[in-house]
Design a protein around this motif. Structure first.
Motif, PDB file in Angstrom:
ATOM      1  N   ALA A 191       2.256  19.370   1.404  1.00 17.27           N
ATOM      2  CA  ALA A 191       1.563  19.549   2.587  1.00 17.27           C
ATOM      3  C   ALA A 191       0.391  18.454   2.562  1.00 17.27           C
ATOM      4  CB  ALA A 191       1.100  21.045   2.967  1.00 17.27           C
ATOM      5  N   MET A 192      -0.355  18.222   1.676  1.00 17.69           N
ATOM      6  CA  MET A 192      -1.346  17.412   1.691  1.00 17.69           C
ATOM      7  C   MET A 192      -0.904  16.040   1.745  1.00 17.69           C
ATOM      8  SD  MET A 192      -3.818  18.787  -1.522  1.00 17.69           S
ATOM      9  CE  MET A 192      -4.689  17.228  -1.521  1.00 17.69           C
ATOM     10  N   LEU A 193       0.393  15.546   1.056  1.00 16.92           N
ATOM     11  CA  LEU A 193       0.929  14.191   1.437  1.00 16.92           C
ATOM     12  C   LEU A 193       1.291  13.817   2.717  1.00 16.92           C
ATOM     13  CD1 LEU A 193       3.343  13.922  -1.792  1.00 16.92           C
ATOM     14  CD2 LEU A 193       1.144  13.089  -1.604  1.00 16.92           C
ATOM     15  N   GLN A 194       1.781  14.927   3.418  1.00 15.56           N
ATOM     16  CA  GLN A 194       2.048  14.685   4.944  1.00 15.56           C
ATOM     17  C   GLN A 194       0.902  14.558   5.826  1.00 15.56           C
ATOM     18  OE1 GLN A 194       5.287  17.682   6.054  1.00 15.56           O
ATOM     19  NE2 GLN A 194       6.707  16.168   5.238  1.00 15.56           N
ATOM     20  N   TRP A 195       0.112  15.281   5.404  1.00 11.85           N
ATOM     21  CA  TRP A 195      -1.424  15.284   6.279  1.00 11.85           C
ATOM     22  C   TRP A 195      -1.901  14.011   6.193  1.00 11.85           C
ATOM     23  CZ3 TRP A 195      -6.647  15.270   5.756  1.00 11.85           C
ATOM     24  CH2 TRP A 195      -7.460  15.521   7.097  1.00 11.85           C
ATOM     25  N   LEU A 196      -2.016  13.371   4.810  1.00 11.22           N
ATOM     26  CA  LEU A 196      -2.550  12.091   4.566  1.00 11.22           C
ATOM     27  C   LEU A 196      -1.946  11.062   5.195  1.00 11.22           C
ATOM     28  CD1 LEU A 196      -3.804  12.698   0.967  1.00 11.22           C
ATOM     29  CD2 LEU A 196      -5.310  12.700   3.061  1.00 11.22           C
ATOM     30  N   GLY A 197      -0.542  11.350   5.179  1.00 15.27           N
ATOM     31  CA  GLY A 197       0.322  10.197   5.792  1.00 15.27           C
ATOM     32  C   GLY A 197       0.250  10.105   7.147  1.00 15.27           C
ATOM     33  N   GLY A 198       0.085  11.131   7.707  1.00 17.54           N
ATOM     34  CA  GLY A 198      -0.047  11.114   9.220  1.00 17.54           C
ATOM     35  C   GLY A 198      -1.114  10.456   9.640  1.00 17.54           C
ATOM     36  N   ILE A 199      -2.375  10.868   9.264  1.00 16.88           N
ATOM     37  CA  ILE A 199      -3.602   9.992   9.440  1.00 16.88           C
ATOM     38  C   ILE A 199      -3.572   8.492   9.124  1.00 16.88           C
ATOM     39  CG2 ILE A 199      -4.918  10.459   7.575  1.00 16.88           C
ATOM     40  CD1 ILE A 199      -6.266  10.057  10.979  1.00 16.88           C
ATOM     41  N   GLY A 200      -2.723   8.310   8.152  1.00 19.94           N
ATOM     42  CA  GLY A 200      -2.776   6.855   7.656  1.00 19.94           C
ATOM     43  C   GLY A 200      -1.880   5.967   8.525  1.00 19.94           C
ATOM     44  N   ILE A 201      -0.793   6.634   9.298  1.00 19.79           N
ATOM     45  CA  ILE A 201       0.083   5.910  10.003  1.00 19.79           C
ATOM     46  C   ILE A 201      -0.550   5.785  11.439  1.00 19.79           C
ATOM     47  CG2 ILE A 201       1.566   7.780  10.887  1.00 19.79           C
ATOM     48  CD1 ILE A 201       2.550   4.165   9.993  1.00 19.79           C
ATOM     49  N   LEU A 224       0.840  -1.237   0.063  1.00 25.49           N
ATOM     50  CA  LEU A 224       0.151   0.089   0.064  1.00 25.49           C
ATOM     51  C   LEU A 224       0.768   1.464   0.073  1.00 25.49           C
ATOM     52  CD1 LEU A 224      -2.871   1.428   0.243  1.00 25.49           C
ATOM     53  CD2 LEU A 224      -2.387   1.165   2.774  1.00 25.49           C
ATOM     54  N   TRP A 225       1.879   1.290   0.931  1.00 26.30           N
ATOM     55  CA  TRP A 225       2.893   2.474   0.918  1.00 26.30           C
ATOM     56  C   TRP A 225       3.641   2.604  -0.289  1.00 26.30           C
ATOM     57  CZ3 TRP A 225       2.996   6.183   4.908  1.00 26.30           C
ATOM     58  CH2 TRP A 225       2.120   5.937   6.033  1.00 26.30           C
ATOM     59  N   ILE A 226       4.101   1.566  -0.788  1.00 25.16           N
ATOM     60  CA  ILE A 226       4.904   1.423  -1.819  1.00 25.16           C
ATOM     61  C   ILE A 226       4.243   2.170  -3.153  1.00 25.16           C
ATOM     62  CG2 ILE A 226       6.417   0.129  -3.673  1.00 25.16           C
ATOM     63  CD1 ILE A 226       7.282  -1.625  -1.319  1.00 25.16           C
ATOM     64  N   VAL A 227       3.109   1.482  -3.302  1.00 29.04           N
ATOM     65  CA  VAL A 227       2.225   1.980  -4.594  1.00 29.04           C
ATOM     66  C   VAL A 227       1.866   3.459  -4.253  1.00 29.04           C
ATOM     67  CG1 VAL A 227      -0.284   1.796  -5.722  1.00 29.04           C
ATOM     68  CG2 VAL A 227       1.337  -0.261  -5.016  1.00 29.04           C
TER      69      VAL A 227
END
Length: 461
Positions: A111-121, A56-59
């Protein structure tokens, strides 16, 4: 991808087509995948969980890198993937410069990538890692992670509360930044990077661009909120129970950053001849930024002197609390290792003493202790091997040492002239960028989740 395209269209920038084409391409491929792959999802097992999470994270890294590859920013294939992986893993390392003159769409996308990555982890850390029983996360298993018939409805309600809390803190952060003088755009981008403890900024000088002490202290508050366990926020919102301060890792985390901030403030005031208030502001902001693995910088702490170098080198390893948006080794692992060390000293004096390991009022099971020890072994084994590989690629020792460290702990800036707070990762070659991208993924997914895929036993039927 549509959102940055609309921003570019409103600004009259021709790069809106980059995000429009990327969005259309991803949508078409995804739609084909949904139509073609309608088989039921396999029964969830730990082995399937490891594979699903990693893939999921690689894709996601490849998909989110598409706008960078198609952009006029002249990014290499490795550089675009590095930037995207740094975003979704909330690392904050970058190969880009001259951010102040860049189209707003790319700044917003980062910034959006980081925000989505934060809730994802957070979601993975709270709901998936306890099932997989890796990295000691099972010590925080609660009623929300059981396998009873009521698990799914409870999981849905907790996830809904979690997303609401994450959004609420982000909006509050943006409002605070805007009220203290940031532009509306800067406030939104920095709020997403702050709460996710990511570290991407819209300016080359990061928070040094905002010469206002109040903004730095607001960032300190919201970085700390992002570094605390979000399950405690859910307890507060859903059940009305304030349990944050009862958590050993929270108390250890808060006491640790307070201690280092004060000590470095005295050092800074003495060595740079500045007022104590200014020294405390600079030290608190940068200490919290590094410990929470955010990676913002208000000053180049690499020039603060040898003691500051040593302090920040150590702080980079620590990280925040489990179940938060932070990377690093995490505070609870250090607590468990310290308890084991204390028990070992007691055993030397009283060989027959029975002293169980405790985490607050909880007994630490043997498999939890084993997983923490294995994590430390894997962490420093990967750390050492990557340093050798970067050195073999021609990087100087400081760049290899701190570049490996900051990628594996998801902090962002390293030390030294090349990748320090005043530099970036652009001078590194393609091999180094791909290697560090893989390392960011390792650190974000607690190392063992990814390494298990490289063992023969994982693929054995």
């Amino acid at each position: 991808m549509v959102v940055p395209a609309l921003v570019d269209a409103a600004d009259g920038e021709p790069t809106w087509s980059v995000f429009a084409v990327s969005a259309a391409g991803v949508f078409c491929v995804s739609l084909l995948g949904v139509v073609a792959l309608r088989d039921p999802v396999p029964i969830f097992t730990p082995r399937f969980g490891f594979l699903l999470t990693t893939m999921l994270w690689i894709v996601a890294g490849f998909v989110t890198a598409i706008p960078f590859w198609l952009s006029p920013l002249n990014m290499s294939v490795g550089g675009g993937f590095f930037e995207a992986m740094s975003g979704i893993t909330t690392t904050g390392a970058t190969v880009l410069s001259e951010l102040d003159a860049m189209p707003r769409s790319f700044l917003l996308w980062r910034a959006m990538l980081q925000w989505l990555g934060g809730i994802g982890i957070i979601a993975i850390g709270l709901f998936l890692f306890p099932f997989l029983r890796i990295g000691g996360m099972q010590v925080f298993r609660n009623e929300n992670s059981d396998r009873s018939d009521k698990a799914l409805p409870r999981l849905v309600s907790v996830t809904r509360a979690l997303c609401f809390i994450y959004l609420f803190i982000s909006v509050a952060c943006a409002i605070a930044y805007a009220a203290l003088g940031m532009s509306f755009f800067d406030a939104i981008c920095h709020a997403m990077s702050t709460v996710s403890t990511g570290g991407f900024s819209t300016h080359d000088r990061s928070f040094g661009f905002f010469e206002d002490r109040r903004i730095l202290w607001a960032a300190v508050v919201f970085m700390c909120l992002g570094a605390l366990p979000f399950v405690a926020y859910v307890d507060l919102a859903v059940r009305g129970r304030f349990t944050i301060w009862r958590d050993w890792q929270v108390r250890t985390f808060m006491c640790g950053i307070t201690f280092f901030s004060i000590v470095l403030a005295f050092w800074l005031a003495h060595n740079r001849n500045i007022g104590f208030q200014e020294a405390l502001t600079q030290s608190a902001f940068n200490v919290v930024s590094v410990v929470t693995t955010t990676g913002f910088a208000s000053d180049d702490y690499a020039v603060w002197g040898p003691f500051a170098w040593g302090a920040f080198f150590i702080l980079t390893f620590i990280g925040g609390c489990s179940g938060s948006t932070t990377g690093g080794i995490k505070v609870y692992r250090f607590i468990i290792v310290f308890q084991a060390l204390r028990r070992a000293f007691t055993k030397l004096v009283y060989p027959n003493a029975v002293q169980p390991l405790r985490f607050g009022d909880k007994m630490i099971e043997q498999d939890v202790y084993d997983s923490v020890v294995i994590y430390f072994i894997a962490f420093f084994l990967v750390y050492g091997l990557t340093i050798l590989m970067l050195s073999l690629a021609g990087q100087d020792f400081i760049t290899a040492l701190t570049g490996t460290q900051t990628a594996l702990t998801n902090v962002g800036p390293g030390l030294g002239e090349t990748i320090g707070p005043a530099g970036n990762f652009a001078p590194l070659g393609e091999f180094e960028l791909w290697l560090l991208s893989f390392l960011m993924l390792l650190g974000r997914l607690e190392i063992m989740t990814v390494l298990i895929l490289f063992t023969p036993v994982f693929w054995r039927d």
